[in-house]
Design an enzyme around this catalytic site. Structure first.
Site, short mmCIF file in Angstrom:
data_model
loop_
_atom_site.label_atom_id
_atom_site.label_comp_id
_atom_site.label_asym_id
_atom_site.label_seq_id
_atom_site.Cartn_x
_atom_site.Cartn_y
_atom_site.Cartn_z
N ARG A 221 5.76 -36.49 -12.06
CA ARG A 221 6.12 -37.14 -10.80
C ARG A 221 6.47 -38.59 -11.07
O ARG A 221 5.87 -39.25 -11.93
CB ARG A 221 4.95 -37.08 -9.80
CG ARG A 221 4.69 -35.71 -9.20
CD ARG A 221 5.81 -35.27 -8.24
NE ARG A 221 5.56 -33.98 -7.63
CZ ARG A 221 6.05 -32.81 -8.07
NH1 ARG A 221 6.83 -32.77 -9.14
NH2 ARG A 221 5.78 -31.68 -7.41
N HIS A 269 15.57 -34.19 -11.49
CA HIS A 269 14.41 -33.34 -11.15
C HIS A 269 14.76 -31.86 -11.35
O HIS A 269 14.75 -31.06 -10.41
CB HIS A 269 13.94 -33.59 -9.71
CG HIS A 269 12.52 -33.14 -9.47
ND1 HIS A 269 11.63 -33.82 -8.69
CD2 HIS A 269 11.84 -32.07 -9.94
CE1 HIS A 269 10.47 -33.17 -8.66
NE2 HIS A 269 10.58 -32.09 -9.42
P1 NAP Z 1 -1.95 -27.64 -13.74
O1 NAP Z 1 -1.94 -26.26 -14.30
O2 NAP Z 1 -2.76 -27.90 -12.52
O3 NAP Z 1 -2.41 -28.61 -14.91
C1 NAP Z 1 -2.74 -29.95 -14.69
C2 NAP Z 1 -3.35 -30.52 -15.96
O4 NAP Z 1 -3.58 -31.92 -15.76
C3 NAP Z 1 -4.70 -29.90 -16.32
O5 NAP Z 1 -4.82 -29.75 -17.71
C4 NAP Z 1 -5.70 -30.94 -15.81
O6 NAP Z 1 -6.94 -30.97 -16.51
C5 NAP Z 1 -4.93 -32.22 -16.10
N1 NAP Z 1 -5.43 -33.33 -15.29
C6 NAP Z 1 -5.48 -33.44 -13.93
N2 NAP Z 1 -6.04 -34.60 -13.57
C7 NAP Z 1 -6.37 -35.24 -14.71
C8 NAP Z 1 -7.01 -36.48 -15.00
N3 NAP Z 1 -7.42 -37.30 -14.01
N4 NAP Z 1 -7.20 -36.81 -16.28
C9 NAP Z 1 -6.81 -35.99 -17.28
N5 NAP Z 1 -6.20 -34.78 -17.08
C10 NAP Z 1 -5.99 -34.43 -15.81
O7 NAP Z 1 -0.46 -28.10 -13.39
P2 NAP Z 1 0.92 -27.57 -14.00
O8 NAP Z 1 1.33 -26.29 -13.36
O9 NAP Z 1 0.84 -27.63 -15.47
O10 NAP Z 1 1.93 -28.69 -13.45
C11 NAP Z 1 1.75 -30.06 -13.74
C12 NAP Z 1 2.65 -30.92 -12.89
O11 NAP Z 1 4.00 -30.79 -13.33
C13 NAP Z 1 2.72 -30.54 -11.41
O12 NAP Z 1 1.61 -31.06 -10.70
C14 NAP Z 1 4.03 -31.17 -10.98
O13 NAP Z 1 3.81 -32.49 -10.51
C15 NAP Z 1 4.84 -31.23 -12.27
N6 NAP Z 1 6.02 -30.34 -12.21
C16 NAP Z 1 7.25 -30.89 -12.35
C17 NAP Z 1 8.37 -30.08 -12.35
C18 NAP Z 1 9.74 -30.65 -12.53
O14 NAP Z 1 10.73 -29.94 -12.36
N7 NAP Z 1 9.88 -31.89 -12.91
C19 NAP Z 1 8.23 -28.69 -12.19
C20 NAP Z 1 6.95 -28.18 -12.05
C21 NAP Z 1 5.84 -29.00 -12.07
P3 NAP Z 1 -7.94 -29.71 -16.44
O15 NAP Z 1 -7.25 -28.63 -17.25
O16 NAP Z 1 -9.15 -30.20 -17.09
O17 NAP Z 1 -8.06 -29.36 -14.99
C1 GLV Z 2 8.45 -29.28 -8.99
O1 GLV Z 2 8.52 -30.45 -9.15
C2 GLV Z 2 7.25 -28.55 -8.79
O2 GLV Z 2 6.21 -29.19 -8.55
O3 GLV Z 2 7.29 -27.31 -8.87
#
Ligand code: NAP
Ligand code: GLV
Length: 306
Positions: A221, A269
């Site tokens: 983000r 994005h």
């Molecule tokens: P997820 O499965 O919820 O993983 C989040 C990770 O971040 C987990 O490993 C979590 O730790 C860690 N985390 C959260 N808060 C933290 C903190 N304070 N300190 C250290 N580590 C922390 O999420 P995801 O599915 O991988 O997605 C991640 C993010 O990618 C989304 O929230 C979104 O903003 C972004 N995204 C972007 C796009 C794009 O097109 N640009 C697309 C999809 C997603 P734990 O494992 O210990 O809980």
């Molecule tokens: C895209 O940014 C998503 O959070 O899936």
């Protein structure tokens, strides 16, 4: 069962057709003000009015992985909020980040400029050991990205809230190990959710702790990154460049300096797009599970913020 669809900026017809065909018997409609109460909602950036009216929802299915915008709204307290759990996004994210890392490491931009100038010249091969990649966030997307990078023999470190063990990745956890993680990183990849704890996490103080000549890849983000601090560290030479897919304001305003900084590559994005068929299949499976009283993965903890 009634399902309401309220996804800003998304053409509803193919979603409705997909949901209706996978859930015959369910009534699936596009939300409009005053619509009757539904059991489940499929949402992206809905207005507050949606939740003010839809007070009986059992499941709220976000058609993205990040729920930061959704959690700013007042949600029905009994509703289970569910984010997309991969649904075809992790492979896209791995493609994007591996591309960015390899493009930087192999100096492909430099070669492109040489070829443009009709120059046939070689650069000295770089040592992979001098380009350790650090992945912040080892969840659904971060873990796949970190392990994909390890397949290319990059030294990979990772950081998450809770301790992890991932093959090929040296894992750090929690605030206490953050500085060690940064010091072990030359190419920083951000895949954290946006929460009060992670907002502005890439700022002067933290980015300065990266190894000299660092490179930043932000695919999570825009509000994770303090834009002026990135620009200052590019100007000072501490950072060599950045590839950014997300911004504080999207679309990125035309007057924003990122457009004019040659060390920054921007994309709109698009690093991991929501894939409709995969998402519908996942949502339908979870609607059925919730209706049957079964546990599901991908449930958001509103207190934790992801
Ligand atoms: P997820 O499965 O919820 O993983 C989040 C990770 O971040 C987990 O490993 C979590 O730790 C860690 N985390 C959260 N808060 C933290 C903190 N304070 N300190 C250290 N580590 C922390 O999420 P995801 O599915 O991988 O997605 C991640 C993010 O990618 C989304 O929230 C979104 O903003 C972004 N995204 C972007 C796009 C794009 O097109 N640009 C697309 C999809 C997603 P734990 O494992 O210990 O809980
Ligand atoms: C895209 O940014 C998503 O959070 O899936």
């Amino acid at each position: 069962m009634k399902i309401t669809f309220c996804c800003t900026g998304t053409k509803p017809e193919p979603w409705l057709a997909g949901l209706r065909s996978a859930l015959p018997g369910a009534e699936v409609t596009v939300w409009e003000a005053g619509a009757p109460a539904a059991d489940h909602a499929v949402v992206w950036a809905p207005p507050q009015q949606f939740f003010d009216e839809q007070v009986k929802l059992k499941g709220v299915f976000n058609i993205g992985a990040g729920v930061d915008a959704l959690l700013k709204l007042r949600l029905p307290p009994q509703a289970t909020v569910v984010r997309l759990d991969d649904a075809g996004m992790s492979v896209q994210m791995a493609e994007y980040v591996c591309h960015a890392v390899i493009r930087h490491f192999r100096e492909f931009d430099g070669y492109a400029a040489d070829i443009q100038a009709r120059t046939w010249s070689y650069r000295k091969p770089r040592e992979r050991a001098e380009f350790p990649v650090g992945v912040m966030g080892l969840g659904v997307l971060g873990a796949r990205v970190a392990q994909s990078l390890a397949q290319f023999d990059f030294p990979v470190v990772g950081w998450s809230r809770s301790a992890k063990e991932l093959m090929g990745v040296r894992c750090f956890a929690g605030a206490a190990q953050f500085d060690d993680f940064l010091a072990a990183t030359r190419i920083l990849v951000n895949l954290l959710p946006l929460t009060p704890e992670t907002r502005d996490i890439m700022r002067l103080e933290t980015l300065s702790r990266l190894q000299s000549g660092a490179y930043v890849i932000n695919v999570a983000r825009g509000a994770h990154l303090v834009d002026d601090d990135l620009l200052a560290l590019l100007a000072s030479g501490h950072l060599a460049g950045a590839m950014l897919d997300v911004f504080r304001t999207e679309p990125l305003p035309l007057e924003h300096p990122f457009w004019r900084e040659p060390k920054i590559t921007i994309t709109p994005h698009t690093s991991a797009r929501t894939l409709r068929d995969e998402s519908i299949a996942q949502i339908v499976g979870k609607v059925r599970a919730l209706e049957a009283g079964h546990a599901i993965v991908g449930v958001v903890d509103p207190v934790r913020g992801y």
